[in-house]
Design a protein around this motif. Sequence first.
Motif, mmCIF file in Angstrom:
data_model
loop_
_atom_site.group_PDB
_atom_site.id
_atom_site.type_symbol
_atom_site.label_atom_id
_atom_site.label_comp_id
_atom_site.label_asym_id
_atom_site.label_seq_id
_atom_site.Cartn_x
_atom_site.Cartn_y
_atom_site.Cartn_z
ATOM 1 N N TRP A 1 13.797 -57.915 -42.243
ATOM 2 C CA TRP A 1 13.632 -58.640 -43.508
ATOM 3 C C TRP A 1 14.468 -59.923 -43.491
ATOM 4 O O TRP A 1 13.938 -61.029 -43.514
ATOM 5 C CB TRP A 1 14.045 -57.739 -44.689
ATOM 6 C CG TRP A 1 14.070 -58.471 -46.010
ATOM 7 C CD1 TRP A 1 13.246 -59.498 -46.397
ATOM 8 C CD2 TRP A 1 14.964 -58.261 -47.097
ATOM 9 N NE1 TRP A 1 13.579 -59.925 -47.659
ATOM 10 C CE2 TRP A 1 14.621 -59.187 -48.114
ATOM 11 C CE3 TRP A 1 16.004 -57.368 -47.318
ATOM 12 C CZ2 TRP A 1 15.306 -59.245 -49.331
ATOM 13 C CZ3 TRP A 1 16.681 -57.419 -48.527
ATOM 14 C CH2 TRP A 1 16.329 -58.355 -49.518
ATOM 15 N N ILE A 2 15.783 -59.790 -43.429
ATOM 16 C CA ILE A 2 16.654 -60.964 -43.331
ATOM 17 C C ILE A 2 17.389 -60.867 -42.008
ATOM 18 O O ILE A 2 18.149 -59.933 -41.784
ATOM 19 C CB ILE A 2 17.664 -61.018 -44.487
ATOM 20 C CG1 ILE A 2 16.939 -61.086 -45.839
ATOM 21 C CG2 ILE A 2 18.584 -62.228 -44.332
ATOM 22 C CD1 ILE A 2 17.870 -61.013 -47.032
ATOM 23 N N GLU A 3 17.134 -61.816 -41.140
ATOM 24 C CA GLU A 3 17.760 -61.809 -39.821
ATOM 25 C C GLU A 3 18.458 -63.128 -39.578
ATOM 26 O O GLU A 3 17.871 -64.197 -39.754
ATOM 27 C CB GLU A 3 16.724 -61.548 -38.729
ATOM 28 C CG GLU A 3 17.323 -61.496 -37.345
ATOM 29 C CD GLU A 3 16.400 -60.855 -36.323
ATOM 30 O OE1 GLU A 3 16.566 -61.127 -35.129
ATOM 31 O OE2 GLU A 3 15.520 -60.068 -36.736
ATOM 32 N N VAL A 4 19.731 -63.037 -39.186
ATOM 33 C CA VAL A 4 20.531 -64.221 -38.876
ATOM 34 C C VAL A 4 20.864 -64.187 -37.398
ATOM 35 O O VAL A 4 21.461 -63.220 -36.919
ATOM 36 C CB VAL A 4 21.824 -64.254 -39.710
ATOM 37 C CG1 VAL A 4 22.629 -65.525 -39.394
ATOM 38 C CG2 VAL A 4 21.508 -64.187 -41.200
ATOM 39 N N ARG A 5 20.480 -65.234 -36.682
ATOM 40 C CA ARG A 5 20.664 -65.255 -35.236
ATOM 41 C C ARG A 5 21.260 -66.584 -34.791
ATOM 42 O O ARG A 5 20.851 -67.651 -35.246
ATOM 43 C CB ARG A 5 19.329 -65.046 -34.511
ATOM 44 C CG ARG A 5 18.649 -63.711 -34.785
ATOM 45 C CD ARG A 5 17.302 -63.622 -34.095
ATOM 46 N NE ARG A 5 17.429 -63.776 -32.654
ATOM 47 C CZ ARG A 5 17.630 -62.755 -31.813
ATOM 48 N NH1 ARG A 5 17.731 -61.524 -32.288
ATOM 49 N NH2 ARG A 5 17.727 -62.963 -30.525
ATOM 50 N N HIS A 6 22.241 -66.477 -33.887
ATOM 51 C CA HIS A 6 22.796 -67.656 -33.206
ATOM 52 C C HIS A 6 23.339 -68.689 -34.190
ATOM 53 O O HIS A 6 23.121 -69.892 -34.032
ATOM 54 C CB HIS A 6 21.735 -68.297 -32.299
ATOM 55 C CG HIS A 6 21.057 -67.331 -31.390
ATOM 56 N ND1 HIS A 6 21.730 -66.546 -30.482
ATOM 57 C CD2 HIS A 6 19.739 -66.997 -31.268
ATOM 58 C CE1 HIS A 6 20.876 -65.794 -29.829
ATOM 59 N NE2 HIS A 6 19.667 -66.032 -30.293
ATOM 60 N N VAL A 7 24.046 -68.213 -35.202
ATOM 61 C CA VAL A 7 24.607 -69.110 -36.219
ATOM 62 C C VAL A 7 26.110 -68.904 -36.285
ATOM 63 O O VAL A 7 26.595 -67.773 -36.417
ATOM 64 C CB VAL A 7 23.994 -68.848 -37.605
ATOM 65 C CG1 VAL A 7 24.613 -69.781 -38.639
ATOM 66 C CG2 VAL A 7 22.488 -69.049 -37.565
ATOM 67 N N ASP A 8 26.873 -70.006 -36.200
ATOM 68 C CA ASP A 8 28.319 -69.974 -36.406
ATOM 69 C C ASP A 8 28.647 -70.572 -37.771
ATOM 70 O O ASP A 8 27.906 -71.402 -38.300
ATOM 71 C CB ASP A 8 29.034 -70.780 -35.317
ATOM 72 C CG ASP A 8 28.873 -70.157 -33.936
ATOM 73 O OD1 ASP A 8 28.819 -68.917 -33.854
ATOM 74 O OD2 ASP A 8 28.804 -70.916 -32.955
ATOM 75 N N ASN A 9 29.777 -70.139 -38.323
ATOM 76 C CA ASN A 9 30.298 -70.739 -39.562
ATOM 77 C C ASN A 9 29.289 -70.671 -40.711
ATOM 78 O O ASN A 9 29.001 -71.664 -41.376
ATOM 79 C CB ASN A 9 30.724 -72.190 -39.309
ATOM 80 C CG ASN A 9 31.772 -72.298 -38.217
ATOM 81 O OD1 ASN A 9 32.694 -71.496 -38.162
ATOM 82 N ND2 ASN A 9 31.612 -73.270 -37.340
ATOM 83 N N LEU A 10 28.781 -69.467 -40.943
ATOM 84 C CA LEU A 10 27.872 -69.219 -42.059
ATOM 85 C C LEU A 10 28.577 -68.364 -43.094
ATOM 86 O O LEU A 10 29.220 -67.363 -42.756
ATOM 87 C CB LEU A 10 26.609 -68.495 -41.585
ATOM 88 C CG LEU A 10 25.682 -67.951 -42.688
ATOM 89 C CD1 LEU A 10 25.039 -69.095 -43.461
ATOM 90 C CD2 LEU A 10 24.625 -67.025 -42.101
ATOM 91 N N ALA A 11 28.456 -68.730 -44.368
ATOM 92 C CA ALA A 11 28.993 -67.925 -45.468
ATOM 93 C C ALA A 11 27.869 -67.606 -46.434
ATOM 94 O O ALA A 11 27.073 -68.479 -46.789
ATOM 95 C CB ALA A 11 30.113 -68.679 -46.191
ATOM 96 N N ILE A 12 27.785 -66.347 -46.854
ATOM 97 C CA ILE A 12 26.854 -65.930 -47.903
ATOM 98 C C ILE A 12 27.688 -65.410 -49.054
ATOM 99 O O ILE A 12 28.449 -64.448 -48.899
ATOM 100 C CB ILE A 12 25.890 -64.837 -47.397
ATOM 101 C CG1 ILE A 12 25.100 -65.340 -46.192
ATOM 102 C CG2 ILE A 12 24.940 -64.406 -48.512
ATOM 103 C CD1 ILE A 12 24.212 -64.296 -45.562
#
Length: 322
Positions: A70-81
């Motif tokens: 559903w929600i996939e986060v890949r290959h990301v640096d410095n992410l805030a939710i």
Amino acid sequence: MTTVAARLQAVMEAWTSACGGTGKQTIVIPNGDFLTGALNLTGPCMGDVTIQLDGNLLGSNDLRKYKTNWIEVRHVDNLAITGKGKLDGQGPGVWSKNSCAKNYNCKILPNGRDHHGAGGQPEHGIHVTDSSKISIFSTTIGTGDDCISIGPGSDGINITGVTCGPGHGISVGSLGRYKDEKDVTDITVKDCVLKNTANGVRIKSYEDSPSLITASKLTYENIKMEDVANPIIIDQKYCPNKMCPSNGNSKVIVKDVTFKNITGTSSTPEAVSFICSDKLPCSGVHMNDVNVEFSGTNNKTMAICNNAKVTATGCLKELACV
């Protein structure tokens, strides 16, 4: 009326713009309920991205809208939710389509999967794998499986101030399901509350792991249990629904695990369960000030300690694994 496809497109366009921008970028999900299909937030990004979740993202119950998660986060640096909104997978609407109770090689329902990020899902609340330096804090998770699961290849994960329930607890694993999994190390779970969950803090690995991996430097501190069925558990013989092809030769090493200031109540007599392998016993397990008591009557609080090398200080004598 805005369609699911239109909402999905709007979110993905905002992500593409923010991820491609330099400096600090912010995506705002405004107040309201927004039904979406699969969200694939893929990097690398040019700068830092914050997702300000003021509204609620709802997962569609139409499984045709998902290729995987559903929600996939890949290959990301410095992410805030961040924000006061919700990620609502609407899991009860699709749990009946899960065949895992009958099929060892079942198709998993859409996940909220994290590769350098975080997400929600119909089954697990948040699943982290192949990621490093992830912080999950000050949130409440209710789900039909693990509130948070830490999978292979995770390093430097900090979970603080999480309230879990309902759910299956906060887990490392399961580990050893597939070939060539990577080690798990430096995991901290602190200042959390678990309410009426099926498990508390858990480490689980398959007995028939095809590859040698290690789970180490795991710390659980200041955890409150409220009628949790299995408050503290290490299970090196994990086998959901008793359908695993077991050869009894575990290849998952569990070592250097600390449980400190764990308090509250257990809904089963077994407040502590260390079910470790005779081939690769759990080692370096430290229990400091572990005081979880059975909330029922007649049966006394107890510990199960199989093939575990444990030191205990300040614990209930029934839980000391002496």
